[in-house]
Design an enzyme around this catalytic site. Structure first.
Site, PDB file in Angstrom:
ATOM      1  N   ASP A 151      41.312  24.370  52.071  1.00  0.00           N
ATOM      2  CA  ASP A 151      42.116  25.101  51.308  1.00  0.00           C
ATOM      3  C   ASP A 151      42.625  26.404  51.667  1.00  0.00           C
ATOM      4  O   ASP A 151      41.694  27.156  51.843  1.00  0.00           O
ATOM      5  CB  ASP A 151      41.828  25.014  49.929  1.00  0.00           C
ATOM      6  CG  ASP A 151      42.833  25.495  48.954  1.00  0.00           C
ATOM      7  OD1 ASP A 151      44.032  25.233  48.795  1.00  0.00           O
ATOM      8  OD2 ASP A 151      42.494  26.759  48.665  1.00  0.00           O
ATOM      9  N   HIS A 178      45.444  20.961  51.132  1.00  0.00           N
ATOM     10  CA  HIS A 178      46.330  21.782  50.817  1.00  0.00           C
ATOM     11  C   HIS A 178      47.516  21.548  51.488  1.00  0.00           C
ATOM     12  O   HIS A 178      47.694  21.642  52.774  1.00  0.00           O
ATOM     13  CB  HIS A 178      45.709  23.264  51.266  1.00  0.00           C
ATOM     14  CG  HIS A 178      46.643  24.335  51.466  1.00  0.00           C
ATOM     15  ND1 HIS A 178      46.502  25.556  50.515  1.00  0.00           N
ATOM     16  CD2 HIS A 178      47.823  24.720  52.087  1.00  0.00           C
ATOM     17  CE1 HIS A 178      47.741  26.362  50.604  1.00  0.00           C
ATOM     18  NE2 HIS A 178      48.259  25.675  51.662  1.00  0.00           N
ATOM     19  N   HIS A 231      46.831  21.653  44.125  1.00  0.00           N
ATOM     20  CA  HIS A 231      48.145  22.550  43.678  1.00  0.00           C
ATOM     21  C   HIS A 231      49.475  21.872  43.938  1.00  0.00           C
ATOM     22  O   HIS A 231      50.468  22.340  44.549  1.00  0.00           O
ATOM     23  CB  HIS A 231      48.184  23.699  43.949  1.00  0.00           C
ATOM     24  CG  HIS A 231      47.837  24.099  45.455  1.00  0.00           C
ATOM     25  ND1 HIS A 231      48.328  23.537  46.392  1.00  0.00           N
ATOM     26  CD2 HIS A 231      46.520  24.913  45.808  1.00  0.00           C
ATOM     27  CE1 HIS A 231      47.420  23.848  47.686  1.00  0.00           C
ATOM     28  NE2 HIS A 231      46.717  24.749  47.217  1.00  0.00           N
ATOM     29  N   ASP A 304      43.168  26.995  40.751  1.00  0.00           N
ATOM     30  CA  ASP A 304      43.124  27.660  42.073  1.00  0.00           C
ATOM     31  C   ASP A 304      43.089  29.226  41.579  1.00  0.00           C
ATOM     32  O   ASP A 304      43.898  30.111  42.106  1.00  0.00           O
ATOM     33  CB  ASP A 304      44.735  27.340  42.551  1.00  0.00           C
ATOM     34  CG  ASP A 304      44.841  28.063  43.973  1.00  0.00           C
ATOM     35  OD1 ASP A 304      43.672  28.420  44.532  1.00  0.00           O
ATOM     36  OD2 ASP A 304      45.694  27.561  44.552  1.00  0.00           O
TER      37      ASP A 304
HETATM   38  O1  DOR Z   1      47.480  31.289  46.759  1.00  0.00           O
HETATM   39  C1  DOR Z   1      46.804  30.882  47.286  1.00  0.00           C
HETATM   40  N1  DOR Z   1      45.460  31.393  47.229  1.00  0.00           N
HETATM   41  N2  DOR Z   1      46.679  29.616  47.644  1.00  0.00           N
HETATM   42  C2  DOR Z   1      45.869  29.237  48.573  1.00  0.00           C
HETATM   43  O2  DOR Z   1      45.887  28.271  49.007  1.00  0.00           O
HETATM   44  C3  DOR Z   1      44.626  29.984  48.756  1.00  0.00           C
HETATM   45  C4  DOR Z   1      44.316  31.121  47.725  1.00  0.00           C
HETATM   46  C5  DOR Z   1      43.549  32.092  48.213  1.00  0.00           C
HETATM   47  O3  DOR Z   1      42.366  31.886  48.675  1.00  0.00           O
HETATM   48  O4  DOR Z   1      43.726  33.367  47.719  1.00  0.00           O
HETATM   49 ZN    ZN Z   2      45.581  25.950  48.419  1.00  0.00          ZN
END
Ligand code: DOR
Ligand code: ZN
Length: 437
Positions: A151, A178, A231, A304
């Site tokens: 992810d 992801h 997500h 998330d």
């Molecule tokens: O918005 C996000 N933040 N999406 C992701 O897939 C990773 C995550 C992060 O680690 O900050």
């Molecule tokens: Zn993600």
């Protein structure tokens, strides 16, 4: 004093208020006039008792970015949000692609003792998408890794994904994808649509997500394996998951609270607190995601929760890191977007925030029915109160909540992990052991 007595709780928000007696981590009795004299009392006074929430998607930033969140601060945020188990994503520094890191995360979570922190292992070494990580070793460690994900990155190489699915099948673990075709999102910072066009932000097409969802459904079918979609953010993803399920493919999907409440009109201010991957979409997507969660096409809510430092967020939109806080506000957003409009009742909330996520990863001590003999992992919710989110008052070290100054309905008033109170009236319990590793 021995045990804990919750008085006057509405279990799943149903029926008449009852007392629940807990001792040695288990529910011992449910009823009225239980005759318990010597227990610590939690007065529920008609509040709703639910199984403790399970978050399949949390970023805790330890090891590597302890300036933005630690296992300790993230555990406090989780307990305050009603969670009794969270899955900590592998995109730390170093990456959780080895048993050394995954075991550390598990052990540190147990030391803190506010929530079970299950480590997610990386699918590929360094999240680079080239070579499978040693999934078997991580699964066999004390952290008992049961879910693997890159992810933050997509396992974009179809052959690597295929092998990961085959391997996961024999290990009995879950691959969580992801879904982002990286060639379609080069430079992209916002949902591709009229808003991004007008604001001059590079667009992220829905097809970048949907093409991977479709591909991975087919790969899971052929491998006879399970795949979980992180997500989900578009109506097309909903329709693909619906189709895959109708074909008997073992696919599950989660949706975040922010994709259930916010849409890309939030970008008008260029405030980078609204930058997130996948991006905030359009109202039609938001509405489709709400319906899909209520119907069960989307299985569960996952936060998330993605803490970021001020300097990584308070900058030009395109330069900011993607992600937003979620643990402490998730329940309120679900009440706002699904309970209040009549799409979910409290049984439904228990299903999408606790039971289904626990089933998806095979946790046998979470998401259990509220019955005598079951583990006392519980969350008490006051459905009547409203509260105003203040970034500075959250337990997270970071402050990047998109809900700052918003007034939201419903609040978690107590969380219990194996019968121990981990949060009460907006205050997290003291960690069982303080300090980092
Ligand atoms: O918005 C996000 N933040 N999406 C992701 O897939 C990773 C995550 C992060 O680690 O900050
Ligand atoms: Zn993600």
């Amino acid at each position: 004093m021995s045990g804990l007595l919750i008085t006057g709780a509405l279990i799943y928000g149903e029926g008449e208020p009852v007392d629940v007696f807990i001792d040695e981590g288990e529910i011992r009795a449910i009823g009225t006039d239980l005759g318990v004299v010597d227990a610590e009392i939690v007065e529920a006074d008609g509040q709703v008792l639910l199984p403790g929430f399970v978050d399949l998607h949390t970023h805790l930033r330890e090891p590597g970015r302890e300036d933005t969140e630690t296992i300790e601060s993230g555990s406090a945020a989780a307990a305050l949000g009603g969670y009794t188990a969270v899955f900590a994503m592998a995109n730390t520094n170093p990456v959780a692609d080895s048993v050394v890191v995954t075991d550390h995360v598990w052990r540190r979570g147990q030391e803190v003792g506010l929530v079970d922190v299950h480590p997610v292992g990386a699918v590929t070494v360094g999240l680079a998408g080239k070579q499978l990580a040693e999934m078997g070793t991580m699964a066999a460690g004390v952290g008992g890794v049961r879910m693997f994900s890159d992810d933050g990155h997509c396992v974009y190489d179809p052959l690597i994904m295929r092998r990961a699915l085959e391997y996961s099948n024999s290990l009995g673990v879950l691959i969580a994808q992801h879904a982002e075709e990286p060639r379609l999102t080069e430079g992209a910072v916002a949902h591709e649509g009229p808003t991004a066009a007008r604001l001059g932000l590079a667009g992220w097409p829905r097809a970048a997500e949907e093409s991977i969802v479709a591909r991975d459904a087919l790969l899971a079918r052929d491998a006879g394996a399970r795949v979980h979609i992180c997500h989900a953010s578009t109506e097309g993803t909903v329709e693909l998951v619906r189709w895959a399920k109708s074909q008997g493919i073992s696919i599950t999907a989660e949706v975040t609270p922010h994709h259930l409440l916010l849409d890309d009109s939030r970008l008008e201010t260029y405030d980078a607190v609204n930058r997130v991957n996948p991006p905030l979409r359009e109202i039609s997507d938001v509405e489709a995601l709400r319906r899909a969660l209520a119907e069960g096409v989307i299985d569960c809510v996952a936060t998330d929760h993605a803490p970021h430092a001020e300097q990584d967020k308070c900058c030009e939109f395109a330069a900011a890191r993607p992600g937003m806080l979620g643990l402490e506000t998730a329940l309120s957003i679900i009440v706002e977007t699904l309970v209040r409009p009549g799409l979910l009742d409290w049984r439904g909330v228990a299903r999408v925030m606790s039971e289904r996520p626990a089933q998806i990863v095979g946790l046998d001590d979470q998401g259990r029915p509220i019955e005598v003999g079951e583990p006392a992992n519980l969350t008490l919710v006051d459905p009547e109160v409203t509260w105003t989110v203040r970034a500075k008052e959250l337990a997270s070290i970071s402050g990047n909540t998109p809900y700052a100054e918003m007034t939201l309905p419903a609040k978690v008033t107590a969380t219990m992990l194996r019968g121990r109170i981990t949060a009460r009236d907006g205050v997290a319990a003291r960690p069982q052991s303080v300090g980092g590793a």
